[in-house]
Design an enzyme around this catalytic site. Structure first.
Site, PDB file in Angstrom:
ATOM      1  N   GLU A  23      61.865  18.413  33.606  1.00  0.00           N
ATOM      2  CA  GLU A  23      60.966  19.477  33.148  1.00  0.00           C
ATOM      3  C   GLU A  23      61.368  20.812  33.768  1.00  0.00           C
ATOM      4  O   GLU A  23      61.624  20.900  34.974  1.00  0.00           O
ATOM      5  CB  GLU A  23      59.528  19.112  33.541  1.00  0.00           C
ATOM      6  N   ALA A 118      50.020  19.798  21.005  1.00  0.00           N
ATOM      7  CA  ALA A 118      49.758  18.833  22.083  1.00  0.00           C
ATOM      8  C   ALA A 118      50.975  18.684  22.988  1.00  0.00           C
ATOM      9  O   ALA A 118      51.006  17.827  23.868  1.00  0.00           O
ATOM     10  CB  ALA A 118      49.373  17.479  21.498  1.00  0.00           C
ATOM     11  N   ASP A 167      63.863  20.461  22.215  1.00  0.00           N
ATOM     12  CA  ASP A 167      63.009  19.923  21.159  1.00  0.00           C
ATOM     13  C   ASP A 167      63.774  19.714  19.856  1.00  0.00           C
ATOM     14  O   ASP A 167      63.660  18.683  19.201  1.00  0.00           O
ATOM     15  CB  ASP A 167      61.826  20.863  20.894  1.00  0.00           C
TER      16      ASP A 167
HETATM   17  P1  ADP Z   1      53.767  21.919  19.588  1.00  0.00           P
HETATM   18  O1  ADP Z   1      55.168  22.180  19.149  1.00  0.00           O
HETATM   19  O2  ADP Z   1      53.677  21.466  20.997  1.00  0.00           O
HETATM   20  O3  ADP Z   1      53.023  21.014  18.671  1.00  0.00           O
HETATM   21  P2  ADP Z   1      53.551  24.721  19.081  1.00  0.00           P
HETATM   22  O4  ADP Z   1      52.520  25.731  19.393  1.00  0.00           O
HETATM   23  O5  ADP Z   1      54.932  24.958  19.544  1.00  0.00           O
HETATM   24  O6  ADP Z   1      53.002  23.305  19.574  1.00  0.00           O
HETATM   25  O7  ADP Z   1      53.641  24.535  17.508  1.00  0.00           O
HETATM   26  C1  ADP Z   1      52.471  24.329  16.756  1.00  0.00           C
HETATM   27  C2  ADP Z   1      52.491  25.240  15.568  1.00  0.00           C
HETATM   28  O8  ADP Z   1      53.537  24.866  14.661  1.00  0.00           O
HETATM   29  C3  ADP Z   1      51.223  25.157  14.740  1.00  0.00           C
HETATM   30  O9  ADP Z   1      50.238  26.040  15.247  1.00  0.00           O
HETATM   31  C4  ADP Z   1      51.710  25.581  13.361  1.00  0.00           C
HETATM   32  O10 ADP Z   1      51.823  26.977  13.275  1.00  0.00           O
HETATM   33  C5  ADP Z   1      53.124  25.019  13.317  1.00  0.00           C
HETATM   34  N1  ADP Z   1      53.171  23.704  12.685  1.00  0.00           N
HETATM   35  C6  ADP Z   1      53.592  22.550  13.225  1.00  0.00           C
HETATM   36  N2  ADP Z   1      53.530  21.540  12.329  1.00  0.00           N
HETATM   37  C7  ADP Z   1      53.054  22.062  11.193  1.00  0.00           C
HETATM   38  C8  ADP Z   1      52.742  21.540   9.882  1.00  0.00           C
HETATM   39  N3  ADP Z   1      52.929  20.239   9.589  1.00  0.00           N
HETATM   40  N4  ADP Z   1      52.270  22.387   8.970  1.00  0.00           N
HETATM   41  C9  ADP Z   1      52.088  23.682   9.242  1.00  0.00           C
HETATM   42  N5  ADP Z   1      52.357  24.220  10.439  1.00  0.00           N
HETATM   43  C10 ADP Z   1      52.823  23.443  11.409  1.00  0.00           C
HETATM   44 MG    MG Z   2      56.470  23.648  19.986  1.00  0.00          MG
END
Ligand code: ADP
Ligand code: MG
Length: 379
Positions: A23, A118, A167
């Site tokens: 990390e 998450a 990622d």
């Molecule tokens: P993580 O990558 O940890 O889940 P992030 O904040 O980096 O969190 O990314 C989340 C964001 O990515 C969401 O708020 C949205 O804008 C976008 N996102 C992810 N998956 C989707 C999806 N299936 N449809 C639309 N937007 C998405």
């Molecule tokens: Mg992310």
């Protein structure tokens, strides 16, 4: 109800990921060890014909659960041109075109079961599903090794989120039953067998359900501290510190010393985890997880009480090892647990959360799953 599928439609799945160990090592040119999750995002693309705007391509994008249909035009293909969730999609189109791929006009439909926000990288799953599907549609032979950096550019520059390369590399290059040992400096990857079930174990992912707060600021501070320390030590990056004690002796500020100690020892722990996995030494993997957590808590100071509690309780309930995964200040905890103890650990953490007045944690058992791949049929 499924709509009729146009000729030439294809669907690609790209998974979320969880990092086993390593990390805040990525931006120090170090090592990480993610697995791909069974949860994944599927991008279905089909060529878009008819009514192109002034002869230029455009992209019509929908995502299940998001009511709006987004239309991306060539004029939008500049960082900041599209905001909100569709920026991740527009960013990939932009980055692919910058990389010389002629992205055809398309209709894109997104579906996902990766929890958003998450720390399981729904953003990379989205980028990598879209990127893979559009590459397929474009018929490009863009090498797999170059794809993660293109998806990362979409997130870094177009969306404006300063994430490392892990990622996207995990989402594209992971293989089922394996962890991906990634050298963030060279981009080299190695597949390391990761099958805890073969030893009667499970990898439990516990979501602390703690909203990330002040994360950007804290991340920037950690990064700046590492860069300043590397400069003070005269090395390109903290990855290049060979003699930790000698390096610590040269730094006069306690906070910087602890930051450096985390990064250097965490890199060592990734290497040791790879060795332990190759040797099938699961108790050693567990110990390395727990040591990593202590380092994040005490030296890097990126944990919060909810995740510390989950780790502590999981260990007390019999886990071989446990640690926070991800950038910190919330997110998920990994616990390596005997299959027979999964329910005990789960309920112990749930009870401790209830007693502390925390929101009830969710959890699932993660299997190391496949990276981005084309689906045999369009959903
Ligand atoms: P993580 O990558 O940890 O889940 P992030 O904040 O980096 O969190 O990314 C989340 C964001 O990515 C969401 O708020 C949205 O804008 C976008 N996102 C992810 N998956 C989707 C999806 N299936 N449809 C639309 N937007 C998405
Ligand atoms: Mg992310």
């Amino acid at each position: 109800m499924t709509a009729p599928v146009a000729a030439g439609a294809r669907a690609w799945a790209a998974p979320g990921r969880v990092n086993l160990i390593g990390e805040h090592t990525d931006y120090n040119d170090g090592f990480v060890l993610p697995i791909a999750l069974p949860q994944r995002t599927v991008a279905t693309v089909e060529p878009l014909s008819g009514e192109p705007l002034s002869g230029e391509p455009r992209w019509v994008v929908t995502s299940a659960g998001h009511p709006d249909t987004m239309v991306v035009t060539v004029a939008d293909l500049r960082p900041g041109g599209v905001t909100g969730w569709a920026a991740y999609v527009a960013g990939v189109i932009w980055a692919l075109r910058e990389a010389g791929v002629d992205v055809p006009a398309a209709r894109l439909s997104i579906e996902s079961d990766v929890p958003m926000g998450a720390g399981l990288s729904s953003s990379a799953a989205l980028e990598c599903a879209v990127l893979s599907a559009l590459c397929d549609l474009a018929g490009t032979d863009l090498p797999i090794a170059q794809r993660p950096a293109i998806a990362q550019r979409a997130e870094n520059i177009y969306v404006g989120v300063p994430c490392g390369i892990m990622d996207q590399t995990a989402s594209i290059r992971c293989q089922a039953g394996h962890a991906l040992f990634l050298d963030c400096r060279s981009g080299q990857v190695e597949q390391v067998p990761f099958d805890p079930a073969s030893a009667g174990l499970a990898l439990l992912v516990i979501d602390s359900r703690t909203p990330h707060q002040h994360t950007e600021n804290e991340y920037a501070q950690r990064r700046a501290a590492c860069e300043a320390a590397a400069a003070a030590l005269g090395v390109p990056a903290l990855r290049d510190v060979d003699d930790l004690d000698a390096a610590l002796a040269r730094l006069d500020d306690d906070v910087t010393r602890r930051r450096v100690r985390h990064v250097v020892t965490e890199n060592e722990r990734v290497l040791s985890t790879v060795e332990a996995l190759r040797a099938g030494d699961w108790p050693a993997v567990g110990r390395l997880f727990t040591a990593s957590h202590a380092s994040m808590r005490d030296d890097y100071e990126i944990t919060v009480p909810t995740v510390d509690l989950a780790v502590e309780v999981a260990l007390r309930a019999g886990a071989l090892g446990a640690r926070m995964t991800g950038g910190g200040f919330g997110g998920c905890v990994l616990a390596l647990v005997a299959e027979t103890a999964v329910e005990t650990v789960r309920s112990a953490v749930a009870e401790a959360y209830a007693a502390a007045g925390y929101a009830s944690p969710t959890s699932f058992e993660a299997r190391a799953s496949a990276g981005a791949h084309r689906l045999a049929s369009v959903p």
